[in-house]
Write an enzyme that holds these catalytic residues in place. Structure first.
Site, PDB file in Angstrom:
ATOM      1  CB  THR A 117      51.067  -5.307  -8.370  1.00  0.00           C
ATOM      2  OG1 THR A 117      52.427  -5.418  -7.949  1.00  0.00           O
ATOM      3  CG2 THR A 117      50.382  -6.743  -8.457  1.00  0.00           C
ATOM      4  CG  ASP A 118      56.586  -4.479  -9.742  1.00  0.00           C
ATOM      5  OD1 ASP A 118      55.697  -4.716  -8.543  1.00  0.00           O
ATOM      6  OD2 ASP A 118      57.553  -3.907  -9.482  1.00  0.00           O
ATOM      7  CD  GLU A 119      53.983  -7.101  -4.840  1.00  0.00           C
ATOM      8  OE1 GLU A 119      53.635  -7.863  -3.964  1.00  0.00           O
ATOM      9  OE2 GLU A 119      54.138  -5.828  -4.056  1.00  0.00           O
ATOM     10  CE1 TYR A 157      47.915  -6.734  -4.304  1.00  0.00           C
ATOM     11  CE2 TYR A 157      50.158  -7.143  -4.276  1.00  0.00           C
ATOM     12  CZ  TYR A 157      48.922  -6.414  -4.589  1.00  0.00           C
ATOM     13  OH  TYR A 157      48.957  -5.080  -5.577  1.00  0.00           O
ATOM     14  CE  LYS A 174      46.249  -6.174  -8.861  1.00  0.00           C
ATOM     15  NZ  LYS A 174      45.044  -5.240  -8.977  1.00  0.00           N
TER      16      LYS A 174
HETATM   17  P1  NAD Z   1      44.327   0.394  -1.186  1.00  0.00           P
HETATM   18  O1  NAD Z   1      44.346  -0.812  -0.312  1.00  0.00           O
HETATM   19  O2  NAD Z   1      44.728   1.592  -0.539  1.00  0.00           O
HETATM   20  O3  NAD Z   1      42.918   0.756  -1.752  1.00  0.00           O
HETATM   21  C1  NAD Z   1      42.031  -0.123  -2.390  1.00  0.00           C
HETATM   22  C2  NAD Z   1      40.662   0.318  -2.448  1.00  0.00           C
HETATM   23  O4  NAD Z   1      39.943  -0.663  -2.922  1.00  0.00           O
HETATM   24  C3  NAD Z   1      40.048   0.879  -0.897  1.00  0.00           C
HETATM   25  O5  NAD Z   1      39.480   2.132  -1.204  1.00  0.00           O
HETATM   26  C4  NAD Z   1      38.981  -0.243  -0.652  1.00  0.00           C
HETATM   27  O6  NAD Z   1      38.067   0.262   0.119  1.00  0.00           O
HETATM   28  C5  NAD Z   1      38.541  -0.524  -1.963  1.00  0.00           C
HETATM   29  N1  NAD Z   1      37.900  -1.858  -2.222  1.00  0.00           N
HETATM   30  C6  NAD Z   1      38.533  -3.325  -1.728  1.00  0.00           C
HETATM   31  N2  NAD Z   1      37.633  -4.235  -2.013  1.00  0.00           N
HETATM   32  C7  NAD Z   1      36.528  -3.682  -2.613  1.00  0.00           C
HETATM   33  C8  NAD Z   1      35.441  -4.067  -3.245  1.00  0.00           C
HETATM   34  N3  NAD Z   1      35.178  -5.527  -2.916  1.00  0.00           N
HETATM   35  N4  NAD Z   1      34.801  -3.262  -3.790  1.00  0.00           N
HETATM   36  C9  NAD Z   1      34.880  -2.271  -4.080  1.00  0.00           C
HETATM   37  N5  NAD Z   1      35.979  -1.454  -3.597  1.00  0.00           N
HETATM   38  C10 NAD Z   1      36.936  -1.998  -2.759  1.00  0.00           C
HETATM   39  O7  NAD Z   1      45.070  -0.026  -2.534  1.00  0.00           O
HETATM   40  P2  NAD Z   1      46.105   0.801  -3.401  1.00  0.00           P
HETATM   41  O8  NAD Z   1      47.714   0.791  -2.948  1.00  0.00           O
HETATM   42  O9  NAD Z   1      45.567   2.096  -3.756  1.00  0.00           O
HETATM   43  O10 NAD Z   1      46.101  -0.043  -4.878  1.00  0.00           O
HETATM   44  C11 NAD Z   1      45.099   0.347  -5.813  1.00  0.00           C
HETATM   45  C12 NAD Z   1      45.589  -0.735  -6.930  1.00  0.00           C
HETATM   46  O11 NAD Z   1      46.627  -0.405  -7.477  1.00  0.00           O
HETATM   47  C13 NAD Z   1      45.348  -2.212  -6.467  1.00  0.00           C
HETATM   48  O12 NAD Z   1      44.772  -2.930  -7.322  1.00  0.00           O
HETATM   49  C14 NAD Z   1      46.631  -2.461  -6.346  1.00  0.00           C
HETATM   50  O13 NAD Z   1      46.999  -4.008  -6.736  1.00  0.00           O
HETATM   51  C15 NAD Z   1      47.269  -1.722  -7.245  1.00  0.00           C
HETATM   52  N6  NAD Z   1      48.784  -1.632  -7.159  1.00  0.00           N
HETATM   53  C16 NAD Z   1      49.180  -1.105  -5.969  1.00  0.00           C
HETATM   54  C17 NAD Z   1      50.628  -0.550  -5.981  1.00  0.00           C
HETATM   55  C18 NAD Z   1      51.029   0.092  -4.461  1.00  0.00           C
HETATM   56  O14 NAD Z   1      52.358  -0.001  -4.254  1.00  0.00           O
HETATM   57  N7  NAD Z   1      50.229   0.290  -3.608  1.00  0.00           N
HETATM   58  C19 NAD Z   1      51.555  -1.077  -6.648  1.00  0.00           C
HETATM   59  C20 NAD Z   1      51.010  -1.472  -7.934  1.00  0.00           C
HETATM   60  C21 NAD Z   1      49.585  -1.693  -8.065  1.00  0.00           C
HETATM   61  P1  TYD Z   2      55.164  -3.328   1.609  1.00  0.00           P
HETATM   62  O1  TYD Z   2      55.044  -1.806   1.751  1.00  0.00           O
HETATM   63  O2  TYD Z   2      54.278  -4.318   2.296  1.00  0.00           O
HETATM   64  O3  TYD Z   2      55.052  -3.462  -0.068  1.00  0.00           O
HETATM   65  P2  TYD Z   2      55.160  -4.899  -0.848  1.00  0.00           P
HETATM   66  O4  TYD Z   2      55.260  -6.077   0.049  1.00  0.00           O
HETATM   67  O5  TYD Z   2      54.093  -4.972  -2.029  1.00  0.00           O
HETATM   68  O6  TYD Z   2      56.738  -4.824  -1.786  1.00  0.00           O
HETATM   69  O7  TYD Z   2      56.486  -3.853   1.694  1.00  0.00           O
HETATM   70  C1  TYD Z   2      57.863  -3.174   1.289  1.00  0.00           C
HETATM   71  C2  TYD Z   2      59.093  -3.965   1.619  1.00  0.00           C
HETATM   72  O8  TYD Z   2      59.325  -3.549   2.908  1.00  0.00           O
HETATM   73  C3  TYD Z   2      58.873  -5.432   1.457  1.00  0.00           C
HETATM   74  O9  TYD Z   2      60.164  -6.169   0.925  1.00  0.00           O
HETATM   75  C4  TYD Z   2      58.480  -5.752   3.057  1.00  0.00           C
HETATM   76  C5  TYD Z   2      59.301  -4.736   3.698  1.00  0.00           C
HETATM   77  N1  TYD Z   2      58.685  -4.149   5.125  1.00  0.00           N
HETATM   78  C6  TYD Z   2      59.570  -4.194   6.133  1.00  0.00           C
HETATM   79  O10 TYD Z   2      60.862  -4.903   6.391  1.00  0.00           O
HETATM   80  N2  TYD Z   2      58.893  -3.949   7.331  1.00  0.00           N
HETATM   81  C7  TYD Z   2      57.635  -3.762   7.447  1.00  0.00           C
HETATM   82  O11 TYD Z   2      57.086  -3.469   8.706  1.00  0.00           O
HETATM   83  C8  TYD Z   2      56.657  -3.658   6.022  1.00  0.00           C
HETATM   84  C9  TYD Z   2      55.229  -3.406   6.461  1.00  0.00           C
HETATM   85  C10 TYD Z   2      57.370  -3.888   5.118  1.00  0.00           C
END
Ligand code: NAD
Ligand code: TYD
Length: 353
Positions: A134-136, A159, A163
């Site tokens: 993630t960019d975070e 989180y 990461k």
């Molecule tokens: P998500 O929470 O929707 O899915 C995570 C998956 O991992 C789930 O299916 C869960 O069952 C599985 N999992 C969790 N713990 C596990 C374990 N111990 N063993 C095996 N499987 C396990 O997450 P996402 O949003 O699809 O994100 C996927 C990846 O991309 C993550 O690594 C996250 O850090 C990264 N990412 C997400 C975003 C975003 O905006 N969602 C952005 C950048 C990077």
């Molecule tokens: P989120 O989807 O949790 O992603 P991230 O924290 O990884 O960026 O949140 C996106 C943005 O929205 C973040 O600035 C927090 C804000 N947010 C709200 O204002 N209300 C909400 O109920 C949630 C879940 C997030």
């Protein structure tokens, strides 16, 4: 046929990647997922029995299970998405984030390395371990500037710190052991099948249920939104063509304040499914207490992946968000099963892995 391990393939981004690769590649996909609360095989219901999709319920923290799968299924690469992924949950309970994101990535790296060392030198060279991050990890930006691949790490939440630690482990396994790795750091994703705890699906679900739309603080925090299918295409491009040992940032050039996102969602819902009482959805907006340590702004410079690998997002925020709202309106049972908890029993009813 080449075999690819995808960890976290039942999650939001993982399921989009599995879908892309089943439809647009000829690889055999082995989907390794523990099925935590965030894992939902219903997102892959139409592909679950596909001959090139093998689901194995697996915890990446369990070394023996991983070793057995590597020995049995002999992958040519791994794309690692399994993680705990929600910032608010990490604030309330960081332990699971340390366990899965750090210890789990370490365990997966060690299992991968153990298997990789058994390969002949051509297979070792061709092998890829692609770490999805993630960019975070770069922390928070002020009003100007963009994250590049050389921005110093400054993670602020449990989180992002977990990461960041996993990114460092992946880097070290390359430099110390020669494991052929690539890492991608992506901005906020949105799209179909996202668990309704994240901003966009939460707001859609609450709006359609007539519930308040909780906006943290002033709603002026900025995120750089990318449609999940654009992310999946970027991941595959980097897996196939990225240079070993390199990091690629992925982003959509879509910086929006949270208020802008919520207002756009409300306007789309007003158009596509007006409320029965005739009130605009925006009247449901509610300001709530800010998230502790809330990062102000994320924004990605995605020129490296564009210049080196020719990747560009295909969706604008407007096209992607409209598709996303349409998907949630067209799939109310997916959301209803998540809300009721029924999705966690889907595996027992439909699949015997
Ligand atoms: P998500 O929470 O929707 O899915 C995570 C998956 O991992 C789930 O299916 C869960 O069952 C599985 N999992 C969790 N713990 C596990 C374990 N111990 N063993 C095996 N499987 C396990 O997450 P996402 O949003 O699809 O994100 C996927 C990846 O991309 C993550 O690594 C996250 O850090 C990264 N990412 C997400 C975003 C975003 O905006 N969602 C952005 C950048 C990077
Ligand atoms: P989120 O989807 O949790 O992603 P991230 O924290 O990884 O960026 O949140 C996106 C943005 O929205 C973040 O600035 C927090 C804000 N947010 C709200 O204002 N209300 C909400 O109920 C949630 C879940 C997030």
């Amino acid at each position: 046929m080449q075999t690819l391990f995808i960890t976290g393939g039942a999650g939001f981004i993982g399921s989009a990647l599995v879908r892309l690769l089943i439809t647009e590649s000829d690889w055999r996909i082995v989907n390794l997922d523990k099925l935590t609360y965030a894992g939902n095989l219903e997102s892959l219901a139409d592909l679950i029995d596909h001959p090139r999709h093998i689901f194995r319920r697996t915890d990446i923290c369990e070394r023996a299970a991983l070793d057995a799968l590597f020995a049995e299924l002999q992958p040519a690469g791994v794309i690692h998405l399994a993680a705990e992924s929600h910032v608010d949950r990490s604030i309330h309970g960081p332990g699971a984030f340390i366990h899965t994101n750090i210890t789990g990535t370490f365990t997966l790296l060690e299992a991968t390395r153990g298997y990789w060392m058994t390969l002949d030198s051509a297979a070792q060279t061709a092998f890829r371990f692609h770490h999805v991050s993630t960019d975070e990890v770069y922390g928070s930006l002020g009003d100007t500037g963009l994250f590049t691949e050389t921005t110093p790490y400054a993670p602020n939440s449990p989180y992002s710190a977990s990461k960041a630690a996993s990114d460092h482990l992946v880097r070290a396994w390359h430099h110390t052991y020669g494991l052929p790795v690539v890492t991608t750091n992506c901005s906020n994703n949105y799209g179909a099948c996202q668990f309704p705890e994240k901003l966009i699906p939460l707001m859609i679900h609450n709006a359609l249920s007539g519930k308040p739309l909780p906006i943290y603080g002033k709603g002026d925090n900025v995120r750089d939104w990318l449609h999940v299918d654009d992310h999946a295409r970027a991941l595959w491009r980097v897996f196939e063509q990225g240079r070993v040992g390199e990091v690629y940032n992925i982003g959509g050039h879509n910086e929006k304040t949270n208020l802008e996102v919520v207002d756009t969602l409300c306007a789309l819902l007003d158009e596509l499914q007006p409320r029965a009482d005739g009130q605009p959805y925006a009247t449901l907006k509610t300001t709530v207490a800010d998230r502790p340590g809330h990062d102000k702004r994320y924004a990605i410079d995605a020129s490296k992946i564009a210049d080196e690998l020719g990747w560009q997002p295909q969706e604008t925020f407007e096209t992607g968000l409209r598709k996303t709202v349409r998907w949630y309106l067209d799939n109310p049972e997916w959301v209803a099963h998540v809300v009721s908890g029924e999705y966690q029993h889907w595996i027992e009813r439909h699949y015997s892995a």
